[in-house]
Design an enzyme around this catalytic site. Sequence first.
Site, PDB file in Angstrom:
ATOM      1  N   ASP A 124       0.790  -1.249   0.000  1.00 32.92           N
ATOM      2  CA  ASP A 124       0.000   0.000   0.000  1.00 32.92           C
ATOM      3  C   ASP A 124       0.820   1.297   0.000  1.00 32.92           C
ATOM      4  OD1 ASP A 124      -1.909  -1.942   0.207  1.00 32.92           O
ATOM      5  OD2 ASP A 124      -2.843  -1.196   2.027  1.00 32.92           O
ATOM      6  N   ASP A 156      -4.671  -0.735  -1.567  1.00 31.89           N
ATOM      7  CA  ASP A 156      -6.014  -0.576  -1.044  1.00 31.89           C
ATOM      8  C   ASP A 156      -6.815  -0.010  -2.220  1.00 31.89           C
ATOM      9  OD1 ASP A 156      -7.046  -1.069   1.522  1.00 31.89           O
ATOM     10  OD2 ASP A 156      -7.017   1.033   2.104  1.00 31.89           O
ATOM     11  N   HIS A 169     -10.518   0.883  -2.804  1.00 33.04           N
ATOM     12  CA  HIS A 169     -11.875   0.957  -2.280  1.00 33.04           C
ATOM     13  C   HIS A 169     -12.871   1.543  -3.278  1.00 33.04           C
ATOM     14  CE1 HIS A 169     -10.480  -0.132   1.651  1.00 33.04           C
ATOM     15  NE2 HIS A 169      -9.874   0.999   1.916  1.00 33.04           N
ATOM     16  N   SER A 176     -15.652   1.501   5.545  1.00 29.99           N
ATOM     17  CA  SER A 176     -14.721   2.042   6.557  1.00 29.99           C
ATOM     18  C   SER A 176     -14.643   3.564   6.531  1.00 29.99           C
ATOM     19  CB  SER A 176     -13.311   1.471   6.350  1.00 29.99           C
ATOM     20  OG  SER A 176     -12.672   2.038   5.211  1.00 29.99           O
ATOM     21  N   HIS A 191     -10.306   7.210   1.533  1.00 28.99           N
ATOM     22  CA  HIS A 191      -8.915   7.059   1.064  1.00 28.99           C
ATOM     23  C   HIS A 191      -8.855   5.980  -0.002  1.00 28.99           C
ATOM     24  CE1 HIS A 191      -9.455   3.978   4.160  1.00 28.99           C
ATOM     25  NE2 HIS A 191      -8.576   3.280   3.477  1.00 28.99           N
ATOM     26  N   LYS A 205      -7.025  -4.837  -3.049  1.00 29.31           N
ATOM     27  CA  LYS A 205      -7.823  -5.410  -1.956  1.00 29.31           C
ATOM     28  C   LYS A 205      -8.835  -4.417  -1.386  1.00 29.31           C
ATOM     29  CE  LYS A 205      -4.037  -4.373   1.097  1.00 29.31           C
ATOM     30  NZ  LYS A 205      -4.670  -3.223   1.748  1.00 29.31           N
ATOM     31  N   GLU A 226     -13.688  -5.178   4.613  1.00 33.40           N
ATOM     32  CA  GLU A 226     -12.367  -4.619   4.894  1.00 33.40           C
ATOM     33  C   GLU A 226     -11.357  -5.731   4.666  1.00 33.40           C
ATOM     34  OE1 GLU A 226     -10.274  -2.356   4.750  1.00 33.40           O
ATOM     35  OE2 GLU A 226     -10.854  -1.060   6.416  1.00 33.40           O
ATOM     36  N   ALA A 285       0.246   0.413   6.316  1.00 32.78           N
ATOM     37  CA  ALA A 285       0.754   0.976   7.546  1.00 32.78           C
ATOM     38  C   ALA A 285       1.131  -0.165   8.494  1.00 32.78           C
ATOM     39  CB  ALA A 285      -0.324   1.860   8.184  1.00 32.78           C
ATOM     40  N   CYS A 300      -2.252  -2.779   7.598  1.00 33.86           N
ATOM     41  CA  CYS A 300      -2.061  -3.725   6.490  1.00 33.86           C
ATOM     42  C   CYS A 300      -0.743  -4.484   6.554  1.00 33.86           C
ATOM     43  CB  CYS A 300      -2.243  -3.008   5.156  1.00 33.86           C
ATOM     44  SG  CYS A 300      -3.972  -2.556   4.898  1.00 33.86           S
TER      45      CYS A 300
HETATM   46  C1  VGL Z   1      -4.788   0.713   5.719  1.00 40.48           C
HETATM   47  C2  VGL Z   1      -6.151   1.937   7.081  1.00 40.48           C
HETATM   48  C3  VGL Z   1      -7.197   1.789   6.198  1.00 40.48           C
HETATM   49  C4  VGL Z   1      -3.408   0.175   5.456  1.00 40.48           C
HETATM   50  C5  VGL Z   1      -5.824   0.548   4.828  1.00 40.48           C
HETATM   51  O1  VGL Z   1      -3.022   0.052   4.274  1.00 40.48           O
HETATM   52  O2  VGL Z   1      -2.685  -0.106   6.436  1.00 40.48           O
HETATM   53  N1  VGL Z   1      -4.968   1.412   6.845  1.00 40.48           N
HETATM   54  N2  VGL Z   1      -7.024   1.096   5.071  1.00 40.48           N
HETATM   55 ZN    ZN Z   2      -8.434   1.234   3.487  1.00 44.89          ZN
END
Ligand code: VGL
Ligand code: ZN
Length: 192
Positions: A14, A52, A54, A60, A75, A100, A107, A137, A141
């Site tokens: 990510d 990510d 979405h 979320s 995001h 994903k 999620e 992060a 993830c």
């Molecule tokens: C993530 C928060 C929401 C990540 C993804 O990639 O860690 N964190 N969606």
């Molecule tokens: Zn996300």
Amino acid sequence: MTKITPEDALIAVDIQNDFLPGGTLGVHAGHRIVPIINSLLPRFRTLVFTRDWHPPDHSSFSEDPAYRDGSWPPHCVRDTPGAAFHDDLEVPQDAFIVSKAAERDCEEYSSFRASNHDLANWLREQGVTRVFVAGLATDYCVRATALDARAARFQVVVIEDAVAGVSDDTVEKAWADMLAAGVERVHSDDLQ
Ligand code: VGL
Ligand code: ZN
């Protein structure tokens, strides 16, 4: 020293504009990991980049986000600049891309749970036995990907200077969870 071999894969998690400083869910100092990851890429035979991805109404997303699990600012909406990989990230043509959390009510922090890919199987087909995890992060993830990689019986190494997280307390817990699951923690300077 840890020696990188042809049975190792790098999973770059990510590294997308929205997770970098200036993005809607920017992770503090997230940009510092990009040159480190770029320098590692040529050393791996197998590369996976996750994103990510979405829908605009992902479950979320919140208008008053708490910046924790289940409550994020919008995001990484698919096909928008925020969801693009960071411009400086050197994504090779033949890298395997895993998208994903592409469905509204689902999620998927872990790259191993993307509904449209079977990452564990694909890695085994490439002869991979150990995965190195880097990216964003640490507390979401990266953590979920590292834990699922262990559950799928890969050896797992997380590169501490090639990850960054959302909050100090959840990052600390993420490291505790990962180490307890048998994840190894290394610095990129100790990779050979
Ligand atoms: C993530 C928060 C929401 C990540 C993804 O990639 O860690 N964190 N969606
Ligand atoms: Zn996300």
